[in-house]
Design an enzyme around this catalytic site. Structure first.
Site, PDB file in Angstrom:
ATOM      1  N   LYS A 152      -4.281   8.005   6.466  1.00  0.00           N
ATOM      2  CA  LYS A 152      -4.179   7.698   7.905  1.00  0.00           C
ATOM      3  C   LYS A 152      -3.134   8.560   8.613  1.00  0.00           C
ATOM      4  O   LYS A 152      -2.882   8.371   9.806  1.00  0.00           O
ATOM      5  CB  LYS A 152      -3.876   6.209   8.112  1.00  0.00           C
ATOM      6  CG  LYS A 152      -5.047   5.317   7.686  1.00  0.00           C
ATOM      7  CD  LYS A 152      -4.907   3.896   8.141  1.00  0.00           C
ATOM      8  CE  LYS A 152      -6.008   3.025   7.575  1.00  0.00           C
ATOM      9  NZ  LYS A 152      -5.877   2.762   6.125  1.00  0.00           N
ATOM     10  N   ASP A 178       0.819  -1.209   0.000  1.00  0.00           N
ATOM     11  CA  ASP A 178       0.000   0.000   0.000  1.00  0.00           C
ATOM     12  C   ASP A 178       0.861   1.270   0.000  1.00  0.00           C
ATOM     13  O   ASP A 178       0.830   2.042   0.946  1.00  0.00           O
ATOM     14  CB  ASP A 178      -0.923  -0.060   1.236  1.00  0.00           C
ATOM     15  CG  ASP A 178      -1.843   1.134   1.338  1.00  0.00           C
ATOM     16  OD1 ASP A 178      -2.120   1.770   0.301  1.00  0.00           O
ATOM     17  OD2 ASP A 178      -2.286   1.441   2.470  1.00  0.00           O
ATOM     18  N   TYR A 192     -11.028  -1.666   9.193  1.00  0.00           N
ATOM     19  CA  TYR A 192     -11.350  -2.661   8.157  1.00  0.00           C
ATOM     20  C   TYR A 192     -12.332  -3.703   8.689  1.00  0.00           C
ATOM     21  O   TYR A 192     -13.052  -4.325   7.918  1.00  0.00           O
ATOM     22  CB  TYR A 192     -10.076  -3.348   7.670  1.00  0.00           C
ATOM     23  CG  TYR A 192      -9.132  -2.393   6.981  1.00  0.00           C
ATOM     24  CD1 TYR A 192      -9.527  -1.713   5.823  1.00  0.00           C
ATOM     25  CD2 TYR A 192      -7.871  -2.147   7.482  1.00  0.00           C
ATOM     26  CE1 TYR A 192      -8.658  -0.822   5.192  1.00  0.00           C
ATOM     27  CE2 TYR A 192      -7.000  -1.268   6.861  1.00  0.00           C
ATOM     28  CZ  TYR A 192      -7.405  -0.603   5.719  1.00  0.00           C
ATOM     29  OH  TYR A 192      -6.570   0.273   5.098  1.00  0.00           O
ATOM     30  N   ASN A 195       7.156  -6.904   6.654  1.00  0.00           N
ATOM     31  CA  ASN A 195       5.874  -6.336   7.074  1.00  0.00           C
ATOM     32  C   ASN A 195       4.750  -7.182   6.501  1.00  0.00           C
ATOM     33  O   ASN A 195       4.670  -7.386   5.283  1.00  0.00           O
ATOM     34  CB  ASN A 195       5.715  -4.908   6.572  1.00  0.00           C
ATOM     35  CG  ASN A 195       4.379  -4.303   7.026  1.00  0.00           C
ATOM     36  OD1 ASN A 195       4.209  -4.005   8.198  1.00  0.00           O
ATOM     37  ND2 ASN A 195       3.433  -4.169   6.104  1.00  0.00           N
ATOM     38  N   GLU A 196       3.914  -7.676   7.390  1.00  0.00           N
ATOM     39  CA  GLU A 196       2.685  -8.389   7.040  1.00  0.00           C
ATOM     40  C   GLU A 196       2.881  -9.468   5.977  1.00  0.00           C
ATOM     41  O   GLU A 196       2.213  -9.454   4.941  1.00  0.00           O
ATOM     42  CB  GLU A 196       1.611  -7.401   6.591  1.00  0.00           C
ATOM     43  CG  GLU A 196       1.261  -6.405   7.682  1.00  0.00           C
ATOM     44  CD  GLU A 196      -0.040  -5.665   7.418  1.00  0.00           C
ATOM     45  OE1 GLU A 196      -0.493  -5.630   6.266  1.00  0.00           O
ATOM     46  OE2 GLU A 196      -0.602  -5.131   8.393  1.00  0.00           O
ATOM     47  N   TYR A 217      -6.296  -3.150  12.917  1.00  0.00           N
ATOM     48  CA  TYR A 217      -7.256  -2.163  12.385  1.00  0.00           C
ATOM     49  C   TYR A 217      -8.692  -2.525  12.718  1.00  0.00           C
ATOM     50  O   TYR A 217      -9.583  -2.287  11.923  1.00  0.00           O
ATOM     51  CB  TYR A 217      -7.068  -2.024  10.867  1.00  0.00           C
ATOM     52  CG  TYR A 217      -5.753  -1.362  10.504  1.00  0.00           C
ATOM     53  CD1 TYR A 217      -5.628   0.023  10.488  1.00  0.00           C
ATOM     54  CD2 TYR A 217      -4.629  -2.125  10.201  1.00  0.00           C
ATOM     55  CE1 TYR A 217      -4.420   0.629  10.177  1.00  0.00           C
ATOM     56  CE2 TYR A 217      -3.415  -1.527   9.885  1.00  0.00           C
ATOM     57  CZ  TYR A 217      -3.320  -0.141   9.867  1.00  0.00           C
ATOM     58  OH  TYR A 217      -2.122   0.459   9.563  1.00  0.00           O
ATOM     59  N   TRP A 225      -0.182   4.529  12.720  1.00  0.00           N
ATOM     60  CA  TRP A 225      -0.093   4.516  11.257  1.00  0.00           C
ATOM     61  C   TRP A 225      -0.904   5.687  10.753  1.00  0.00           C
ATOM     62  O   TRP A 225      -2.097   5.695  10.940  1.00  0.00           O
ATOM     63  CB  TRP A 225      -0.626   3.194  10.694  1.00  0.00           C
ATOM     64  CG  TRP A 225      -0.311   3.043   9.237  1.00  0.00           C
ATOM     65  CD1 TRP A 225      -1.187   3.174   8.185  1.00  0.00           C
ATOM     66  CD2 TRP A 225       0.962   2.746   8.662  1.00  0.00           C
ATOM     67  NE1 TRP A 225      -0.533   2.978   7.001  1.00  0.00           N
ATOM     68  CE2 TRP A 225       0.791   2.714   7.272  1.00  0.00           C
ATOM     69  CE3 TRP A 225       2.239   2.520   9.192  1.00  0.00           C
ATOM     70  CZ2 TRP A 225       1.843   2.451   6.389  1.00  0.00           C
ATOM     71  CZ3 TRP A 225       3.272   2.259   8.316  1.00  0.00           C
ATOM     72  CH2 TRP A 225       3.058   2.225   6.933  1.00  0.00           C
ATOM     73  N   GLU A 276       1.194  -0.813  14.111  1.00  0.00           N
ATOM     74  CA  GLU A 276       0.329   0.011  13.247  1.00  0.00           C
ATOM     75  C   GLU A 276      -1.069   0.007  13.831  1.00  0.00           C
ATOM     76  O   GLU A 276      -1.595  -1.042  14.206  1.00  0.00           O
ATOM     77  CB  GLU A 276       0.232  -0.561  11.825  1.00  0.00           C
ATOM     78  CG  GLU A 276       1.419  -0.313  10.945  1.00  0.00           C
ATOM     79  CD  GLU A 276       1.188  -0.770   9.497  1.00  0.00           C
ATOM     80  OE1 GLU A 276       0.014  -0.806   9.040  1.00  0.00           O
ATOM     81  OE2 GLU A 276       2.185  -1.111   8.837  1.00  0.00           O
ATOM     82  N   ASN A 336       0.154  -5.284  13.625  1.00  0.00           N
ATOM     83  CA  ASN A 336      -0.618  -4.192  13.019  1.00  0.00           C
ATOM     84  C   ASN A 336      -2.103  -4.508  13.194  1.00  0.00           C
ATOM     85  O   ASN A 336      -2.536  -5.597  12.806  1.00  0.00           O
ATOM     86  CB  ASN A 336      -0.315  -4.096  11.519  1.00  0.00           C
ATOM     87  CG  ASN A 336       1.144  -3.767  11.240  1.00  0.00           C
ATOM     88  OD1 ASN A 336       1.872  -3.359  12.139  1.00  0.00           O
ATOM     89  ND2 ASN A 336       1.570  -3.942   9.998  1.00  0.00           N
TER      90      ASN A 336
HETATM   91  C1  BDP Z   1      -1.279  -2.277   6.886  1.00  0.00           C
HETATM   92  C2  BDP Z   1      -0.027  -2.146   6.042  1.00  0.00           C
HETATM   93  C3  BDP Z   1       0.241  -0.711   5.577  1.00  0.00           C
HETATM   94  C4  BDP Z   1      -1.035  -0.095   5.058  1.00  0.00           C
HETATM   95  C5  BDP Z   1      -2.066  -0.106   6.174  1.00  0.00           C
HETATM   96  C6  BDP Z   1      -3.413   0.528   5.746  1.00  0.00           C
HETATM   97  O1  BDP Z   1       1.102  -2.609   6.747  1.00  0.00           O
HETATM   98  O2  BDP Z   1       1.234  -0.706   4.604  1.00  0.00           O
HETATM   99  O3  BDP Z   1      -0.848   1.188   4.559  1.00  0.00           O
HETATM  100  O4  BDP Z   1      -2.324  -1.443   6.496  1.00  0.00           O
HETATM  101  O5  BDP Z   1      -4.251  -0.203   5.253  1.00  0.00           O
HETATM  102  O6  BDP Z   1      -1.845  -3.499   6.758  1.00  0.00           O
HETATM  103  O7  BDP Z   1      -3.566   1.728   5.893  1.00  0.00           O
END
Ligand code: BDP
Length: 568
Positions: free
Chosen positions: A546, A154, A449, A393-394, A445, A526, A481, A443
């Site tokens: 973000k 991303d 999400y 990362n991920e 969210y 993030w 994140e 990370n």
């Molecule tokens: C995470 C990723 C990051 C993305 C972020 C997002 O590590 O690179 O920019 O999500 O969705 O999963 O904002």
């Protein structure tokens, strides 16, 4: 890898400026011998990404050609001349005066070639073909047609010569590398110095350490190409985030009555270790506040912009951050030097983002990750600011990922046994590689999400998940994140997604969860700033919003909230 330096024995010039440039959409440059020089070029700024410099062709990822002419800037019989690229994304082929001098794969890390036998005293022509086209065999890899350009990550796949190109000279026989490791015994700082030289006999090394009223000199005969020395500093001033004390270390190579090579570097005396559920800096627990970031700015793209680096550090200081992760690739060497100087803690990440471990690509991706971690440790091993290596990362999780990271972890350990290692893990993915981390970075969210709009529910899930993870692995956790896209100036009460209120609430409550867990050792929001990414339905204006600052570095409401919490 020693950064070029200017002194009596070493010198460099920076080739930054306006170069000739030409896109090669039909890929005919190789067949038409553009390596010997090409016409129909336009000027381009180096360093900078090419994508945003012109009115059209933003999404053209290569191949493209650069060329520049220069005269040999020195005449030194005892010297070698090298050409060094700080970062070129993604594949580079380099020719000097029509002859291929080397190739490098991967952006974000430096590479150099010895051109002593190829450089002439009058006009030299340097030609570079850069190919930034995406492929699933690259690291980072290409992705699905869900976005354009089709990345499996991303952020925008900016291409070009991103960091300075230096022409430099070093003695034919002299210092090749210096590794500094520090330890602490009560109030004494111990500096272990490993020196690599080439083919020197009847020579001596002199170390001179200066700083804070101290001067320590030590001399030792060079018996072979690897030499180990140690300095003890009584009553040392240690390096930490509040007082980033740096000593000046000069390494001189002496033969007979003459110095024949010399190199100076900054040394911060500090220790870093994981003990139980804590991260200890100089034996004291440290809590990370800060960000995941990007090297990203309008027009210059991923190019090196000194003033932007200063601005970002000043915003991070203002907000009370003490650390950041180089998500999702190594940042410029200048950024790392300033982290040492300003007292920031850095989680240093290789460009391994979006790994999927597909059958046809896994071998090549592993090779590239090996290359990247070697290059990164070579480049950054002497920075006191670097407290951890991040291997990915991920990554997607699969049985193969376990083997993959086991190998990479062991390799990293063998290259540097002084720093913890981590892998940054994605939400909703099984933790196949968690055992190959000294610290768990996650990370998350929830409330974005998943569970959109429901911050309280999100925080409950986060809290339970963290406890479970800790129960299982008994390792410290960094929330590496968490964040919410936010349109500056968009407000709502009650807080709704995309509003400044929602981002503020989201971050505040997530931080509350982190602070309630003794095993959580850090919170990285993030992102520091909004940044450009590929086009897709998830990304308005092809931007990730973000950031707690906008792309032009203006604070959103959440920045003021963070400032209050972090400065307490
Ligand atoms: C995470 C990723 C990051 C993305 C972020 C997002 O590590 O690179 O920019 O999500 O969705 O999963 O904002």
């Amino acid at each position: 890898m020693l950064y070029p330096q200017r002194n009596k024995f070493r010198h460099y010039i920076d080739l930054s400026g306006f170069w000739d440039f030409r896109f090669d959409p039909d890929d005919k440059g190789v067949g038409e011998n553009w390596r010997t020089g090409f016409n129909n070029s336009c000027p381009i700024a180096v360093p900078a990404s090419w994508n945003d410099q012109f009115a059209d062709d933003r999404d053209f990822l290569g191949p493209a050609w650069y060329q520049i002419k220069f005269k040999k800037p020195w005449d030194r019989e005892n010297g070698k001349t090298l050409i060094r690229f700080g970062s070129v994304n993604y594949l580079s082929d380099v020719w000097l005066n029509g002859e291929l001098i080397g190739r490098h794969e991967g952006g974000h890390l430096p590479f150099e070639f010895d051109i002593s036998n190829k450089i002439v005293s009058e006009d030299n022509l340097l030609v570079v073909r850069v190919d930034g086209r995406l492929s699933d065999k690259h690291v980072p890899p290409s992705g699905t047609p869900m976005n354009y350009p089709q990345t499996n990550f991303d952020f925008y796949p900016f291409c070009g010569i991103h960091r300075p190109v230096l022409l430099h000279t070093i003695p034919k026989k002299g210092l090749r590398d210096i590794t500094v490791q520090t330890s602490i015994k009560d109030t004494t700082g111990i500096i272990d110095v490993t020196l690599e030289t080439n083919g020197l006999n009847e020579a001596y090394t002199t170390l001179t350490l200066k700083g804070f009223g101290t001067e320590i000199i030590d001399t030792s005969k060079i018996e072979n190409d690897i030499q180990k020395m140690a300095l003890e500093v009584n009553g040392a001033k240690f390096w930490n985030t509040e007082s980033p004390n740096l000593y000046d270390l000069t390494v001189d190579i002496v033969k007979g009555d003459f110095i024949i090579d010399s190199y100076s570097l900054k040394v911060g005396i500090r220790t870093i270790e994981v003990k139980d559920d804590k991260l200890l800096l100089n034996s004291k627990p440290i809590y990370l506040t800060g960000f995941g970031r990007h090297e990203d700015f309008p027009i210059t793209g991923r190019g090196y912009v000194p003033a932007l680096i200063i601005k970002d550090y000043s915003l991070m200081k203002w907000i009370g951050a003490n650390s950041f992760r180089t998500s999702h690739y190594p940042y410029s060497e200048q950024m790392m030097d300033l982290a040492d100087r300003l007292g920031f803690l850095v989680i240093d990440e290789i460009p391994a983002v979006g790994l999927t471990f597909g059958k046809n690509v896994i071998e090549r991706q592993l090779e590239l990750c090996h290359q990247y971690i070697e290059e990164l440790i070579k480049r950054d091993k002497n920075h006191p600011s670097v407290i951890m290596w991040s291997l990915a990362n991920e990554p997607h999780s699969s049985l193969k990922s376990k083997e993959f990271f086991k190998e990479l972890y062991n390799k990293t350990r063998a290259l540097d046994n002084t720093r913890p290692i981590t892998i940054v893990h994605m939400m909703a993915v099984k933790d196949k590689a968690f055992e190959f981390c000294d610290v768990l970075c996650i990370n998350r969210y929830y409330g974005w999400y998943m569970q959109p709009g429901k911050i309280d529910e999100a925080c409950e899930i986060l809290s339970k998940e963290m406890d479970k993870l800790y129960e299982k692995h008994r390792k410290p956790i960094i929330l590496s994140e968490f964040g919410a896209d936010t349109i500056p100036g968009w407000h709502s009460q009650p807080p709704e997604m995309f509003s400044e209120e929602y981002q503020t609430e989201f971050l505040r409550k997530y931080i509350g969860v982190c602070r309630s867990k003794p095993y959580v050792i850090g919170e990285h929001v993030w992102n520091l700033c909004d940044f450009k990414t590929s086009q897709g339905i998830m990304r308005m204006g092809s931007m990730n919003h973000k950031g707690v600052f906008t792309r032009d570095r203006r604070p959103k409401m959440a920045a003021h909230m963070l400032c209050k919490i972090w400065k307490k």
